[in-house]
Design an enzyme around this catalytic site. Structure first.
Site, PDB file in Angstrom:
ATOM      1  N   GLU A   1      17.055  -1.501  95.799  1.00  0.00           N
ATOM      2  CA  GLU A   1      16.140  -1.384  94.651  1.00  0.00           C
ATOM      3  C   GLU A   1      16.305  -2.572  93.697  1.00  0.00           C
ATOM      4  O   GLU A   1      15.503  -2.768  92.806  1.00  0.00           O
ATOM      5  CB  GLU A   1      16.411  -0.114  93.832  1.00  0.00           C
ATOM      6  CG  GLU A   1      16.513   1.177  94.594  1.00  0.00           C
ATOM      7  CD  GLU A   1      17.929   1.417  95.087  1.00  0.00           C
ATOM      8  OE1 GLU A   1      18.088   1.366  96.320  1.00  0.00           O
ATOM      9  OE2 GLU A   1      18.846   1.640  94.310  1.00  0.00           O
TER      10      GLU A   1
ATOM     11  N   GLU B   1      26.423  -2.785  93.076  1.00  0.00           N
ATOM     12  CA  GLU B   1      25.124  -2.538  92.445  1.00  0.00           C
ATOM     13  C   GLU B   1      24.123  -3.641  92.774  1.00  0.00           C
ATOM     14  O   GLU B   1      22.957  -3.358  93.089  1.00  0.00           O
ATOM     15  CB  GLU B   1      25.287  -2.428  90.921  1.00  0.00           C
ATOM     16  CG  GLU B   1      23.993  -2.062  90.198  1.00  0.00           C
ATOM     17  CD  GLU B   1      24.111  -2.116  88.682  1.00  0.00           C
ATOM     18  OE1 GLU B   1      24.847  -2.981  88.171  1.00  0.00           O
ATOM     19  OE2 GLU B   1      23.462  -1.300  88.009  1.00  0.00           O
TER      20      GLU B   1
ATOM     21  N   CYS C   1      33.732   0.093  79.743  1.00  0.00           N
ATOM     22  CA  CYS C   1      33.791  -1.142  80.543  1.00  0.00           C
ATOM     23  C   CYS C   1      35.009  -1.996  80.213  1.00  0.00           C
ATOM     24  O   CYS C   1      35.496  -2.734  81.064  1.00  0.00           O
ATOM     25  CB  CYS C   1      32.537  -1.966  80.317  1.00  0.00           C
ATOM     26  SG  CYS C   1      31.052  -0.984  80.471  1.00  0.00           S
TER      27      CYS C   1
END
Lengths: 170, 589
Positions: B378, B373, B515
């Site tokens: 971006e 990520e 998570c």
């Protein structure tokens, strides 16, 4: 799942042929193997793009399609020569001298097991029992079986195939 | 998932058998492996995993069953009444020993340099069988490691072909990126078309890492990059810690599963030399404010519903590869890690008077997908990547061990300002259902202007595959659902595709349990350890004075000083993002 299409670079004609094969076998209890076998029969081998296309059309993960295609020794994911030589490696042929037959093929063509001659004419493979142990050592060239082989016979057979590039050895 | 699942109302026939002379009565259909556990006998296994279907592949668990000519695999063999089983006969020992010797004779099993040294099931089994030499010629299968992925490394030379990774990838995650290829000695577990991991539709969840019994799949180790930054005097090295790390780093360092070690974690990071120790929980609270307002805006303006959460990068990559037509449903909010990264090099840099180029931003995550990520384009600002490097819980554990710190006896200390204040809502982001519950706590009060009568939303908690709830916001009914694990997520996505989804808001976390069960967490991670970490998460939530994101004073300050308003111009620039359709195979040039 209707995954994002990867638009494989297959020609429309190839794509249509694969569709026809799938149409023919889709109702079989386990269609994947039949389809791979038939597609290989038409194109000589299973390219990455063909495997991707089959996987998308059947909604089976490509990893699984690739796993099946690499498991069976009669399926190939690499292009093969025009003529495929399969030398029997089973015990009865071994006793009758299949190692010397294999060496004769290697010497004559200058390639090792699993390889294809640079002119694309021959691919050399080994195979398990062909069921003609009484005439061992034996080998297959394409769909034809040859028995009672000697180094000299091997050379003659291969030269006949090499001469006739159209593959119509009778 | 146990091997035997019985519906309580069913009448079950019982079977009495003897195992090594001990009599035991269990329901018919129980495996010999499970029955043996009841009499205190642990049969060694490798391909068996408590959360995966039994496979009977590795042949390590063989036992003698009286009347049976062949040895049987205990992990798949069902008990029968009157059966006599021997688990420790000379034949059994010999067979098990040969099995392990053959595994050791194939590939590279050099323990001291292996990432799983001292936490390896093959090593443990070889030790317990007393194997001191390998009587077979060792045949290497020279294959390069696949280092192409930002998250995960595959080392086929260490693989013992147990196929647990295949099962978890296909059955639990519904991704199916790993599969056996070839046959006989040449068999390998690999990707479709034997491509590099970075070229196929792997979502980087790392569940394969958690179930691998050996060192054949593991996280990409970034510890040296962090040591280097810490040693560089020109850098201000800051760190953020994810909600789920506080309930698992202790476990990684030898404490029991479910230990809450927030204060010790902060102390350890300071000892390591981080200039500022911050909490991702702060930006989890911020996510709730932005995402909550996004949901309300979508509901008011007829936007795309249901809205899907966006905190879990494995899930994001999954929808980009496999359901790109549903990307409009995904909240545009960045994950808390990336919101933190964007603010650290803007708001914080300004406030502290530091040139953002001098800030080195580290994050500690329970997650392998976070490593990918932070490399997304971006997620880069004017001064480089918003988050420079991601460490998993396991890597941080390794660094703390390298430091020689006595973690269990470290003092407790507090996070630094301004990103150190957080609420219980931020903490529960780590568990499945937590983002939903945190959002509901805030959305309810924002919409109704009333204080919640009860803050706990029990229907969205726990390990059930898919959970749902209806919430009444003063007359406005909101229907929500929660899924964890991508196979469960697929069920909800297919509903949306068929136009049958009447939910407003859906939380999806990529990993089973959320998570706390992420691919960067301590090994072993099982359903049992997941449940303990979840319990610890809600305990940590209860112990905090503030439990609703919108009550966080530091968040209020952030809006008044910098962001101005939720979904405002600054928010859109820094805290929101876009997604893209990703192919199943990257084109080779």
């Amino acid at each position: 799942m209707n995954a994002c299409s990867t638009a494989p670079t297959l020609s429309t004609e190839t794509d249509k042929q694969i569709d026809r094969v799938i149409e023919e076998y889709k109702d079989e209890p386990s269609p994947l193997l039949e389809i791979l076998n038939e597609v290989q029969h038409i194109f000589g081998y299973l390219s990455d793009d063909m495997l991707i296309a089959i996987s998308e059309k059947l909604s089976i993960p490509t990893s699984q399609v690739y796993g099946v295609a690499t498991f069976y020794s009669l399926l190939s994911t690499r292009p093969k020569g025009k003529h495929i030589i399969r030398v029997c490696e089973s015990a009865p042929c071994h006793v009758m001298g299949s190692e010397s037959v294999l060496r004769a093929v290697k010497d004559e063509l200058g390639i090792d097991l699993g390889e294809t001659t640079p002119d694309g004419l021959f691919t050399l493979e080994s195979t398990s029992c062909l069921g003609i142990c009484s005439v061992g050592p034996a080998m297959m060239v394409n769909d034809r079986v040859f028995g009672n082989l000697t180094r000299e016979k091997v050379r003659l057979i291969l030269r006949r195939y090499a001469k006739d590039k159209e593959a119509s050895v009778s | 998932m146990a091997a035997v699942q019985l519906k309580p109302e069913q009448e079950v026939a019982m079977a009495t058998l003897t195992i090594d002379g001990h009599s035991v009565t269990v329901p018919e259909g129980t495996t010999v492996l499970e029955a043996a556990k009841k009499v205190g006998i642990t049969i060694p296994t490798l391909c068996h995993h408590p959360d995966l279907p039994p496979q009977g592949i590795c042949r390590l668990c063989v036992v003698e069953v009286e009347g049976s000519f062949l040895l049987q695999t205990a992990c798949t063999y069902p008990v029968k009444d009157g059966m006599k089983v021997r688990t420790n006969s000379p034949l059994v020992r010999e067979s098990r020993r040969t099995t392990v010797e053959l595994m050791l004779a194939r590939g590279d099993h050099n323990c001291p340099t292996c990432p799983r040294n001292q936490n390896c099931e093959l090593q443990t089994v070889a030790e317990s069988l007393g194997i001191r030499e390998i009587p077979f010629q060792v045949l290497r299968h020279p294959r390069p490691k696949d280092m192409s992925s930002a998250s995960i490394v595959r080392d086929p030379e260490k693989c013992i072909l147990c196929r647990r990774c295949v099962a978890v990838c296909q059955e639990v995650q519904g991704v199916g990126i790993l599969f056996p290829v070839g046959r006989g000695f040449a068999t390998e577990i690999t990707t479709p078309l034997d491509r590099n991991l970075s070229e196929v539709a792997c979502v980087n969840c790392g569940q394969c890492v958690l179930v691998c019994p050996v060192g054949a799949i593991y996280e990409k180790d970034d510890t040296n990059r962090v040591w280097e930054a810490l040693a560089d005097p020109s850098k201000v090295v800051i760190v953020q810690t994810a909600p789920a790390v506080r309930v698992s780093i202790g476990e990684e360092l030898g404490l029991p599963p479910g230990s809450i070690t927030t204060g010790k974690l902060v102390s350890a990071l300071r000892e390591m030399g981080f200039d500022k120790v911050f909490d991702t929980d702060f930006t989890a609270d911020l996510t709730i404010i932005e995402e909550g307002h996004e949901l309300l805006q979508r509901m008011k303006t007829g936007g795309t519903l249901p809205m899907l959460t966006s905190c879990s990068p494995g899930w994001i990559k999954f929808i980009e590869h496999y359901y790109p037509e549903l990307l409009d449903h995904v909240s545009t909010c960045k994950s808390p890690q990336q919101m933190f990264g964007a603010l650290a090099k803007t708001y914080y840099a300004q406030k502290a008077g530091i040139d953002p180029k001098d800030i080195y931003s580290v994050s500690v995550m329970p997650c392998t997908a976070k490593k990918f990520e932070c490399t997304r384009e971006e997620m880069c600002g004017e001064s480089g990547p918003d988050v420079d490097v991601v460490l998993t819980t396991r890597e941080l554990g390794r660094m703390i061990r390298q430091m020689g710190l006595d973690f269990a006896n470290l003092p407790e200390s507090d996070y630094d300002d301004p990103f150190g204040i957080s609420t219980g809502a931020g903490v529960i982001f780590g568990a499945t259902g937590g983002v939903m519950e945190a959002a509901l706590r805030t959305v309810y009060e924002v919409v109704t202007g009333k204080t919640l009568p009860s803050i706990d939303f029990h229907p969205v908690r726990g390990l059930e595959a898919i959970k749902e709830a209806d919430v009444d916001l003063d007359g406005v009914k909101v229907k929500v659902a929660v899924a964890h694990g991508l196979s469960n997520a697929k069920v909800l996505l297919e509903q949306i595709k068929r136009g049958e989804s009447d939910y407003h808001f859906i939380e999806i976390m990529c990993c089973p349990g959320g998570c706390i069960g992420g691919g960067g967490q301590p090994i072993p991670t099982t359903m049992e350890t997941r449940a303990k970490r979840i319990r610890a998460t809600y305990e940590a939530d209860r112990s905090l004075p503030l439990r609703k994101s919108h009550e966080n004073p530091a968040i209020k300050k952030l809006y008044s000083e910098f962001l101005k308003e939720p979904l405002g111009e600054k928010s859109h620039e820094l805290l929101h993002t876009t997604y893209r359709r990703r192919p199943l195979f990257q084109q080779r040039i």
